[in-house]
Write a protein that holds these residues in place. Structure first.
Motif, PDB file in Angstrom:
ATOM      1  N   ASN A  12       0.911  -1.250  -0.020  1.00 51.27           N
ATOM      2  CA  ASN A  12      -0.172  -0.022   0.031  1.00 51.27           C
ATOM      3  C   ASN A  12       0.697   1.370   0.197  1.00 51.27           C
ATOM      4  O   ASN A  12       0.702   2.306  -0.824  1.00 51.27           O
ATOM      5  CB  ASN A  12      -0.826   0.150   1.313  1.00 51.27           C
ATOM      6  CG  ASN A  12      -2.395  -0.545   0.835  1.00 51.27           C
ATOM      7  OD1 ASN A  12      -2.674  -0.386  -0.075  1.00 51.27           O
ATOM      8  ND2 ASN A  12      -2.715  -1.336   1.872  1.00 51.27           N
ATOM      9  N   ASN A  79       7.693  -4.762   9.188  1.00 48.10           N
ATOM     10  CA  ASN A  79       8.633  -4.593  10.073  1.00 48.10           C
ATOM     11  C   ASN A  79       9.883  -5.521  10.353  1.00 48.10           C
ATOM     12  O   ASN A  79      10.686  -5.132  10.458  1.00 48.10           O
ATOM     13  CB  ASN A  79       7.978  -4.069  11.540  1.00 48.10           C
ATOM     14  CG  ASN A  79       6.939  -3.025  11.195  1.00 48.10           C
ATOM     15  OD1 ASN A  79       6.855  -2.300  10.283  1.00 48.10           O
ATOM     16  ND2 ASN A  79       6.300  -2.774  12.147  1.00 48.10           N
ATOM     17  N   HIS A  82      12.713  -5.469   7.954  1.00 50.14           N
ATOM     18  CA  HIS A  82      13.279  -4.219   7.802  1.00 50.14           C
ATOM     19  C   HIS A  82      15.006  -4.402   7.768  1.00 50.14           C
ATOM     20  O   HIS A  82      15.842  -4.051   7.031  1.00 50.14           O
ATOM     21  CB  HIS A  82      12.996  -3.059   8.365  1.00 50.14           C
ATOM     22  CG  HIS A  82      11.560  -2.826   8.168  1.00 50.14           C
ATOM     23  ND1 HIS A  82      10.922  -1.605   8.998  1.00 50.14           N
ATOM     24  CD2 HIS A  82      10.727  -2.702   7.114  1.00 50.14           C
ATOM     25  CE1 HIS A  82      10.017  -1.440   8.604  1.00 50.14           C
ATOM     26  NE2 HIS A  82       9.680  -2.248   7.477  1.00 50.14           N
ATOM     27  N   LYS A 100       9.557   2.883   8.871  1.00 51.71           N
ATOM     28  CA  LYS A 100       9.410   3.144  10.323  1.00 51.71           C
ATOM     29  C   LYS A 100       8.400   1.863  10.460  1.00 51.71           C
ATOM     30  O   LYS A 100       7.454   1.438   9.717  1.00 51.71           O
ATOM     31  CB  LYS A 100       8.905   4.342  10.801  1.00 51.71           C
ATOM     32  CG  LYS A 100       7.557   4.932  10.114  1.00 51.71           C
ATOM     33  CD  LYS A 100       6.471   3.977   9.984  1.00 51.71           C
ATOM     34  CE  LYS A 100       5.616   3.736  10.994  1.00 51.71           C
ATOM     35  NZ  LYS A 100       4.158   2.946  10.860  1.00 51.71           N
ATOM     36  N   ARG A 128       8.958  10.988   7.267  1.00 50.67           N
ATOM     37  CA  ARG A 128       8.512  12.195   6.176  1.00 50.67           C
ATOM     38  C   ARG A 128       8.009  13.299   7.094  1.00 50.67           C
ATOM     39  O   ARG A 128       8.258  14.309   6.578  1.00 50.67           O
ATOM     40  CB  ARG A 128       7.180  11.587   5.474  1.00 50.67           C
ATOM     41  CG  ARG A 128       6.198  11.073   6.244  1.00 50.67           C
ATOM     42  CD  ARG A 128       4.951  10.675   5.471  1.00 50.67           C
ATOM     43  NE  ARG A 128       3.925   9.698   6.126  1.00 50.67           N
ATOM     44  CZ  ARG A 128       3.204  10.124   7.176  1.00 50.67           C
ATOM     45  NH1 ARG A 128       2.949  11.348   7.385  1.00 50.67           N
ATOM     46  NH2 ARG A 128       2.463   9.728   7.835  1.00 50.67           N
ATOM     47  N   TRP A 167      -0.489  -8.399   8.506  1.00 52.28           N
ATOM     48  CA  TRP A 167       0.822  -8.601   9.315  1.00 52.28           C
ATOM     49  C   TRP A 167       0.809  -7.801  10.365  1.00 52.28           C
ATOM     50  O   TRP A 167       1.647  -8.015  11.325  1.00 52.28           O
ATOM     51  CB  TRP A 167       1.889  -8.605   8.382  1.00 52.28           C
ATOM     52  CG  TRP A 167       1.961  -7.108   7.588  1.00 52.28           C
ATOM     53  CD1 TRP A 167       1.533  -6.649   6.373  1.00 52.28           C
ATOM     54  CD2 TRP A 167       2.649  -5.939   8.225  1.00 52.28           C
ATOM     55  NE1 TRP A 167       2.001  -5.388   6.038  1.00 52.28           N
ATOM     56  CE2 TRP A 167       2.778  -5.061   7.293  1.00 52.28           C
ATOM     57  CE3 TRP A 167       3.202  -5.766   9.222  1.00 52.28           C
ATOM     58  CZ2 TRP A 167       3.037  -3.638   7.494  1.00 52.28           C
ATOM     59  CZ3 TRP A 167       3.913  -4.521   9.684  1.00 52.28           C
ATOM     60  CH2 TRP A 167       3.823  -3.566   8.830  1.00 52.28           C
TER      61      TRP A 167
HETATM   62  P1  NAD Z   1       1.581  -3.678   3.120  1.00 54.61           P
HETATM   63  O1  NAD Z   1       0.853  -4.728   3.751  1.00 54.61           O
HETATM   64  O2  NAD Z   1       0.350  -2.960   2.118  1.00 54.61           O
HETATM   65  O3  NAD Z   1       2.816  -3.768   2.092  1.00 54.61           O
HETATM   66  C1  NAD Z   1       3.705  -4.969   2.508  1.00 54.61           C
HETATM   67  C2  NAD Z   1       4.385  -5.533   1.240  1.00 54.61           C
HETATM   68  O4  NAD Z   1       5.418  -6.471   1.768  1.00 54.61           O
HETATM   69  C3  NAD Z   1       3.460  -6.164   0.147  1.00 54.61           C
HETATM   70  O5  NAD Z   1       3.973  -5.794  -1.005  1.00 54.61           O
HETATM   71  C4  NAD Z   1       3.665  -7.718   0.551  1.00 54.61           C
HETATM   72  O6  NAD Z   1       3.618  -8.508  -0.694  1.00 54.61           O
HETATM   73  C5  NAD Z   1       5.216  -7.522   0.833  1.00 54.61           C
HETATM   74  N1  NAD Z   1       5.592  -8.795   1.693  1.00 54.61           N
HETATM   75  C6  NAD Z   1       6.909  -9.575   1.607  1.00 54.61           C
HETATM   76  N2  NAD Z   1       6.879 -10.558   2.367  1.00 54.61           N
HETATM   77  C7  NAD Z   1       5.725 -10.371   3.111  1.00 54.61           C
HETATM   78  C8  NAD Z   1       5.230 -11.172   4.453  1.00 54.61           C
HETATM   79  N3  NAD Z   1       5.815 -12.216   4.939  1.00 54.61           N
HETATM   80  N4  NAD Z   1       4.127 -10.890   4.970  1.00 54.61           N
HETATM   81  C9  NAD Z   1       3.400  -9.983   4.524  1.00 54.61           C
HETATM   82  N5  NAD Z   1       3.609  -9.019   3.524  1.00 54.61           N
HETATM   83  C10 NAD Z   1       4.979  -9.350   2.907  1.00 54.61           C
HETATM   84  O7  NAD Z   1       2.231  -2.770   4.052  1.00 54.61           O
HETATM   85  P2  NAD Z   1       2.330  -1.080   3.986  1.00 54.61           P
HETATM   86  O8  NAD Z   1       1.281  -0.551   4.589  1.00 54.61           O
HETATM   87  O9  NAD Z   1       2.944  -0.748   2.609  1.00 54.61           O
HETATM   88  O10 NAD Z   1       3.811  -1.062   5.124  1.00 54.61           O
HETATM   89  C11 NAD Z   1       5.015  -1.433   4.603  1.00 54.61           C
HETATM   90  C12 NAD Z   1       6.128  -0.598   5.549  1.00 54.61           C
HETATM   91  O11 NAD Z   1       5.846   0.823   5.384  1.00 54.61           O
HETATM   92  C13 NAD Z   1       5.625  -0.998   7.089  1.00 54.61           C
HETATM   93  O12 NAD Z   1       7.037  -1.166   7.601  1.00 54.61           O
HETATM   94  C14 NAD Z   1       4.987   0.139   7.730  1.00 54.61           C
HETATM   95  O13 NAD Z   1       5.238   0.505   9.171  1.00 54.61           O
HETATM   96  C15 NAD Z   1       5.552   1.351   6.695  1.00 54.61           C
HETATM   97  N6  NAD Z   1       4.706   2.621   6.639  1.00 54.61           N
HETATM   98  C16 NAD Z   1       4.955   3.562   6.748  1.00 54.61           C
HETATM   99  C17 NAD Z   1       4.085   4.732   6.245  1.00 54.61           C
HETATM  100  C18 NAD Z   1       4.631   6.033   6.668  1.00 54.61           C
HETATM  101  O14 NAD Z   1       3.746   7.126   6.524  1.00 54.61           O
HETATM  102  N7  NAD Z   1       6.061   6.388   6.722  1.00 54.61           N
HETATM  103  C19 NAD Z   1       2.840   4.472   6.116  1.00 54.61           C
HETATM  104  C20 NAD Z   1       2.461   3.165   5.778  1.00 54.61           C
HETATM  105  C21 NAD Z   1       3.295   2.195   6.014  1.00 54.61           C
END
Ligand code: NAD
Length: 336
Positions: A12, A79, A82, A100, A128, A167
């Motif tokens: 996402n 997380n 990372h 983060k 950010r 997750w």
């Molecule tokens: P998400 O679930 O939408 O995306 C995670 C991605 O990792 C997916 O593409 C998934 O396919 C992949 N992935 C690989 N191995 C995986 C596994 N074992 N289990 C689940 N997914 C797996 O999550 P997101 O919201 O995009 O978050 C991703 C990171 O970004 C997190 O660390 C989150 O804290 C961070 N984040 C930061 C902000 C911000 O404003 N800085 C906002 C949202 C998310």
């Protein structure tokens, strides 16, 4: 030349925020992707004009070392992944931005910082808000004591999240629910406004829905005590929407609501509304700042050390919630 960025994990945040933001950056651009899902690779290749040789999966990712198009690797995975991918990126000789929370604990953060130092690459955390004008103004008012020293901070973030398949609710992948996911924002809102690191924390953990929140807290409330006398109070929760930073110094007050959401902050002080022009995506400034830091060979403001500070505070908060005791923090030996 714009620096080339590869996003690792096309979920996402990468899809909705980072990739569109990287179309508007001046000093870097999206040139590569790392994904475990071949169908996503096809879509992204077409949408962002990414050449086949800049597409990797989690297994062949280390070959990125041989790719001169890619200067920066941005880790946007769950997380628990990372640390591994940041260290692999550093070993491949690429500069690293990690989302983060930086990792699951201080130990992993130390390993990431060491790997980047050894490889002589920069390490940043995807904070950010370090580059957002609303947050910078609140930080200026607080740290410069424009209305006197800060006495109290309320800093909270939460939303509804009750799908056990996600997750974020899995302890091994997310690291511990709302406090891991949202705690960094609340901690930073307070510590960066006060301009100090807390010397003690107290915390309370709550679970209402035991079927969903089996081994993590649904909500954690916590307090931080700062050496200059300020005290902060925060809620991180997966059971209701809250997004707010409120600061007092005697009868003066200022704050943001919404505060931390990526859709942008709004602010007000006891004297009136704050009003700043902000870009479509906060990540544009974040990424351009990181690219300039890389070009100028200096550590980013949102550095690995900043990320590690927040993990140290989160560890203390979780300990305080579990034991019911006030936990003191010792910052001796920490290079700030
Ligand atoms: P998400 O679930 O939408 O995306 C995670 C991605 O990792 C997916 O593409 C998934 O396919 C992949 N992935 C690989 N191995 C995986 C596994 N074992 N289990 C689940 N997914 C797996 O999550 P997101 O919201 O995009 O978050 C991703 C990171 O970004 C997190 O660390 C989150 O804290 C961070 N984040 C930061 C902000 C911000 O404003 N800085 C906002 C949202 C998310």
């Amino acid at each position: 030349k714009k620096l080339g960025v590869a996003l690792v994990g096309l979920g996402n945040y990468a899809t909705r925020q980072l990739a569109p933001a990287l179309q508007q950056t001046e000093h870097c651009q999206l040139v590569g992707i790392v994904t475990g899902t071949p169908s996503k690779a096809e879509t992204w290749k077409k949408q962002y004009n990414i050449p086949e040789q800049n597409v990797y999966n989690y297994d062949n990712f280390d070959q990125i070392r041989n790719n001169p198009d890619i200067d920066i690797v941005y880790v946007v995975l769950p997380n628990s992944m990372h640390a591994e991918f940041s260290i692999r990126a550093a070993k491949a000789g690429k500069h690293v931005i990690c989302e983060k929370p930086m990792a699951l604990n201080v130990k992993e953060c130390e390993q990431m910082i060491a790997a980047c130092q050894t490889a002589k690459v920069q390490l940043g955390v995807g904070y950010r808000l370090y580059y957002d004008p609303y947050h910078l103004e609140i930080r200026r008012l607080g740290t410069q004591k424009v209305h006197g020293s800060v006495k109290t901070v309320e800093s909270s973030l939460g939303f509804s999240m009750a799908d056990p398949k996600v997750w974020r609710l899995n302890k091994a992948l997310g690291g511990g629910g709302a406090i891991m996911d949202l705690g960094v924002y609340c901690i930073q809102g307070a510590r960066r406004t006060v301009g100090e690191l807390p010397n003690a924390v107290t915390a309370q953990g709550f679970v209402h829905d035991e079927k969903v929140f089996k081994d993590i807290y649904e909500m954690v409330m916590f307090q931080m005590e700062f050496p200059g006398g300020a005290v902060s109070n925060s809620t991180t929760t997966y059971s209701s929407y809250v997004d707010r930073l409120h600061v007092t110094s005697g009868y003066q007050w200022y704050g943001l609501q919404p505060s931390y959401n990526a859709t942008g902050a709004q602010g007000e002080t006891f004297e009136g509304k704050l009003n700043y022009q902000t870009p479509e995506f906060q990540q544009i400034k974040q990424m351009d700042a990181f690219a300039q830091d890389v070009l100028n060979q200096r550590a980013p403001e949102a550095s690995g050390m900043e990320g590690m500070i927040d993990l140290k505070i989160i560890e203390a908060i979780v300990k305080a919630a579990q034991t019911g005791k006030r936990v003191q923090l010792d910052w001796k030996g920490w290079k700030l």
